[in-house]
Motif scaffolding. Structure first.
Motif, mmCIF file in Angstrom:
data_model
loop_
_atom_site.group_PDB
_atom_site.id
_atom_site.type_symbol
_atom_site.label_atom_id
_atom_site.label_comp_id
_atom_site.label_asym_id
_atom_site.label_seq_id
_atom_site.Cartn_x
_atom_site.Cartn_y
_atom_site.Cartn_z
ATOM 1 N N ASP A 414 0.853 -1.191 0.000
ATOM 2 C CA ASP A 414 0.000 0.000 0.000
ATOM 3 C C ASP A 414 0.892 1.245 0.000
ATOM 4 O OD1 ASP A 414 -1.861 1.985 0.350
ATOM 5 O OD2 ASP A 414 -2.972 0.955 1.932
ATOM 6 N N VAL A 415 0.840 2.013 -1.069
ATOM 7 C CA VAL A 415 1.724 3.179 -1.194
ATOM 8 C C VAL A 415 1.370 4.261 -0.188
ATOM 9 C CG1 VAL A 415 2.207 2.759 -3.626
ATOM 10 C CG2 VAL A 415 0.222 4.137 -2.990
ATOM 11 N N ASN A 416 0.158 4.213 0.377
ATOM 12 C CA ASN A 416 -0.252 5.225 1.361
ATOM 13 C C ASN A 416 0.147 4.863 2.783
ATOM 14 O OD1 ASN A 416 -1.530 6.885 -0.567
ATOM 15 N ND2 ASN A 416 -3.354 5.586 -0.521
ATOM 16 N N MET A 446 9.215 -6.041 0.735
ATOM 17 C CA MET A 446 8.035 -5.644 -0.035
ATOM 18 C C MET A 446 7.717 -4.166 0.179
ATOM 19 S SD MET A 446 5.560 -9.002 0.369
ATOM 20 C CE MET A 446 4.483 -8.427 -0.950
ATOM 21 N N TYR A 447 7.950 -3.675 1.388
ATOM 22 C CA TYR A 447 7.718 -2.246 1.639
ATOM 23 C C TYR A 447 8.707 -1.391 0.853
ATOM 24 C CZ TYR A 447 6.642 2.064 4.147
ATOM 25 O OH TYR A 447 6.264 3.346 4.449
ATOM 26 N N HIS A 451 7.844 1.398 -2.018
ATOM 27 C CA HIS A 451 8.166 2.782 -1.657
ATOM 28 C C HIS A 451 9.611 3.091 -2.071
ATOM 29 C CE1 HIS A 451 4.905 1.431 0.970
ATOM 30 N NE2 HIS A 451 4.536 2.688 1.080
ATOM 31 N N PRO A 452 9.890 3.149 -3.357
ATOM 32 C CA PRO A 452 11.272 3.364 -3.816
ATOM 33 C C PRO A 452 11.796 4.751 -3.518
ATOM 34 C CG PRO A 452 9.748 3.436 -5.670
ATOM 35 C CD PRO A 452 8.943 3.021 -4.484
ATOM 36 N N TRP A 453 10.931 5.675 -3.120
ATOM 37 C CA TRP A 453 11.377 7.045 -2.861
ATOM 38 C C TRP A 453 11.961 7.244 -1.461
ATOM 39 C CZ3 TRP A 453 6.333 5.598 -3.977
ATOM 40 C CH2 TRP A 453 5.481 5.493 -2.893
ATOM 41 N N LEU A 485 18.140 -3.244 -0.531
ATOM 42 C CA LEU A 485 18.680 -3.068 0.809
ATOM 43 C C LEU A 485 19.860 -2.109 0.783
ATOM 44 C CD1 LEU A 485 18.679 -6.772 2.101
ATOM 45 C CD2 LEU A 485 16.977 -4.993 2.561
ATOM 46 N N PRO A 486 20.086 -1.403 1.879
ATOM 47 C CA PRO A 486 21.298 -0.572 1.971
ATOM 48 C C PRO A 486 22.553 -1.425 1.830
ATOM 49 C CG PRO A 486 19.740 -0.018 3.721
ATOM 50 C CD PRO A 486 19.227 -1.255 3.072
#
Length: 626
Positions: A414-416, A446-447, A451-453, A485-486
């Motif tokens: 969910d992008v929100n 998955m998150y 949420h790539p931003w 991942l970082p």
């Protein structure tokens, strides 16, 4: 069904439109009006049986020899009941049944038909018949249903309470004692499979009876009487599980409970029509709130899936906050028994931000943590095989951890969904509750994908929720190639896996050394018998140990070289990291679908090109080794 016949005369009443006439041949001298119906009767039969009618007729003035007209619009039972009373006064045949005895008893009290106005008057007759009615389940239930029509009078005469007490007592008894024919001796049964009970032929077939035999019968009652019956049943020390079962049956019959599969895919959360025809949302809300108050408080008595369905309905019809709070608290007390599909409650608030109600899940989890008393310092270790065997072997806190991880993976796309809410729900589960962190890793991955931003600092903060030292081999392999991942986390995963492999190999080496010594000792004791066999075993053990030593030496060199490369590079670009991973046998590439790719070390001839997502706790990620 019980019945009692009164009177001996044949029918003398005729209906003409809305007027009842008495065909005795004498002219009527009194007219009684009830609603839109009038009765043309005679004074004497009424005066001899009713104190109230005698007083009304006596007080009525006689003018110009006109008929006496009385209006009795508030007589209990209305015109239908008064017709039976008129027949009783005239000595006409009539029957007392469970369906009319309550209204007749109330009307007889209203009209003062006591023994002072004739022997075996209607009050005494109806009282005697009521005592017979209370001896049977079906008759008592029918009598209670008719009380609603004359409720104030029935309450004053304690008929309602007597019906309820009679039914409550029978719910815990064997129904064959008061509803079905008693089993007689062999002389009462013939070879055809029938038996006689009170000289009535009945089937000898047995009736299987469970504790829920009375659920359907009482579900026909309206809520006020049903509530009083349930309270009476509980006061008789009925098992909480049985009471909860009755309430569940009643709720399923009268409430539009939203099932597990709602129309959420279409964005339509409209509740189905109520099973009570014509009931408004306010009526449904009142019914749900009353049922929640009646539910037993004991933990585990009411199934969690039913409680969650009630909660889903309560949110849809905007039940009171106290009702929703009570349901959330009950679910939280047994959250370890809930399923993912039931916990996915659609967000039906006025300001819908997310698809599912994350705040509700947070409150439920908080309630569970308040009542859970697991010792965080206890030495509780669950291996991967036990995790795969089934959840029935796990502690409640571990079951809840797996449930929340699955829930987070479901809501993560969910992008929100705000980062703070995701972190709050994930961090509410203590670290000791997760024997493996594969589930929370899958949810985080998955998150990150949805949420790539997110900034580097936000991704770093999110990854602190998982412990890479509790990754399974599959999760570690997947994480080592996960570009979402970082870089710091990936390096830690690779380094820890190298360290874990070195420890495992060292352990095998230690075991092999001990095995070699043991074999030498046993060989010395039986050298004469199996000298050739021992020499062959010695040779094989030496080969295994030499191979282990070689592999350990190679791993030590790889780790040392890796540390040196990291110290030289410092802060470098991702390309430098890719070179480092390729050097130690890891390939980082993107698949067509955007999922991470799991690859083998570079000692194979070619790297796999198909995507290989990770499977963690039944998720939609898989890993393949080619």
């Amino acid at each position: 069904m019980a019945c009692m016949k009164l009177g001996s005369k044949s029918e003398v009443f005729l209906l003409d439109g809305h007027t009842w006439l008495c065909s005795t041949g004498l002219q009527s001298d009194v007219i009684i009006e009830i609603g839109g119906t009038s009765f043309h009767l005679h004074k004497f039969p009424l005066l001899s049986r009713s104190e109230a009618l005698a007083n009304l007729i006596g007080d009525h003035p006689i003018e110009n020899e006109k008929k006496c007209v009385l209006q009795l619009h508030d007589v209990p039972g209305g015109a239908k009941t008064f017709l039976l009373i008129a027949k009783f006064c005239y000595g006409v045949k009539m029957e007392l049944t469970p369906m009319n005895v309550v209204s007749l008893r109330c009307a007889a009290e209203y009209l003062g038909m006591s023994e002072d106005y004739g022997e075996e008057n209607l009050i005494a007759q109806t009282e005697n018949f009521l005592n017979e009615v209370f001896g049977g389940w079906t008759d008592s239930l029918k009598a209670l249903e008719t009380c609603e029509k004359v409720l104030p009078r029935a309450e004053e005469l304690h008929i309602v309470s007597r019906c309820i007490n009679s039914l409550a007592m029978k719910t815990s008894a064997d129904p064959s004692l008061f509803s079905w024919p008693m089993q007689g001796g062999s002389d009462m049964r013939n070879p055809n499979g029938t038996e006689f009970w009170n000289e009535i032929r009945t089937s000898a077939k047995s009736h299987p009876v469970g504790e829920d035999w009375w659920y359907e019968d009482v579900s026909l009652l309206r809520l006020p009487l049903y509530k009083r019956l349930i309270l009476a049943v509980r006061s008789n020390d009925m098992k909480p599980e049985t009471v909860a079962g009755a309430l569940m049956y009643y709720a399923k019959r009268h409430l539009p409970l939203l099932g597990r599969q709602s129309s959420i895919e279409n964005g339509n959360f409209a509740a189905p029509r109520s099973k009570i025809s014509g009931s408004s949302e306010a009526d449904q809300r009142n019914l749900l709130e009353e049922l929640v108050e009646l539910l037993p408080d004991q933990k585990g008595v009411t199934p969690s899936n039913f409680l969650l369905r009630l909660l889903r309905t309560a949110m849809k019809i905007h039940a009171s906050p106290s009702c929703r709070w009570s349901l959330e608290k009950r679910v939280g007390a047994e959250l370890d028994q809930a399923s993912l599909q039931d916990l996915l409650i659609p967000n039906t608030g006025y300001s819908v931000e997310t698809l599912y109600d994350i705040d509700c899940a947070q409150r439920i989890l908080d309630y569970f943590m308040l009542v859970d008393h697991d010792d965080p310092t206890s030495n509780y270790i669950v291996d991967e095989e036990q995790m795969m065997e089934g959840s029935h072997l796990l502690k409640p806190i571990t079951k809840v951890a797996n449930l929340i991880d699955s829930y987070l993976a479901e809501v993560a796309p969910d992008v929100n969904l705000k980062l703070a809410k995701f972190q709050s729900l994930a961090s509410a589960v203590p670290e000791y509750a997760r024997p493996l962190d594969d589930g929370i890793y899958r949810a985080i991955d998955m998150y990150l994908k949805a949420h790539p931003w997110l900034t580097d600092s936000e991704r770093e903060e999110l990854c602190r929720l998982m412990n890479i030292q509790k990754f399974s081999l599959e999760a570690s392999t997947h994480a080592a190639q996960n570009e979402r991942l970082p870089v710091r986390v990936i390096v830690q995963v690779v380094f820890f896996e190298q360290l874990r492999l070195r420890t495992s190999v060292s352990g095998l080496f230690f075991v092999s050394e001990n095995l070699d010594i043991s074999q030498n000792l046993s060989g010395n004791l039986a050298l004469a018998r199996n000298d050739l066999h021992t020499q062959a075993g010695d040779t094989h053990a030496r080969i295994v140990v030499d191979d282990m030593k070689k592999r350990v030496s190679e791993l030590e060199k790889d780790c040392l070289s890796m540390k040196q490369e990291i110290e030289k590079m410092g802060k470098t670009k991702v390309g430098s990291w890719n070179n480092l991973f390729r050097k130690f046998g890891f390939s980082r590439s993107k698949s067509k679908s955007g999922d991470p790719i799991a690859s083998k070390p570079t000692n194979t001839k070619e790297s796999p090109t198909s995507s290989a997502p990770l499977v963690v706790n039944g998720g939609d990620i898989t890993i393949t080794n080619q």
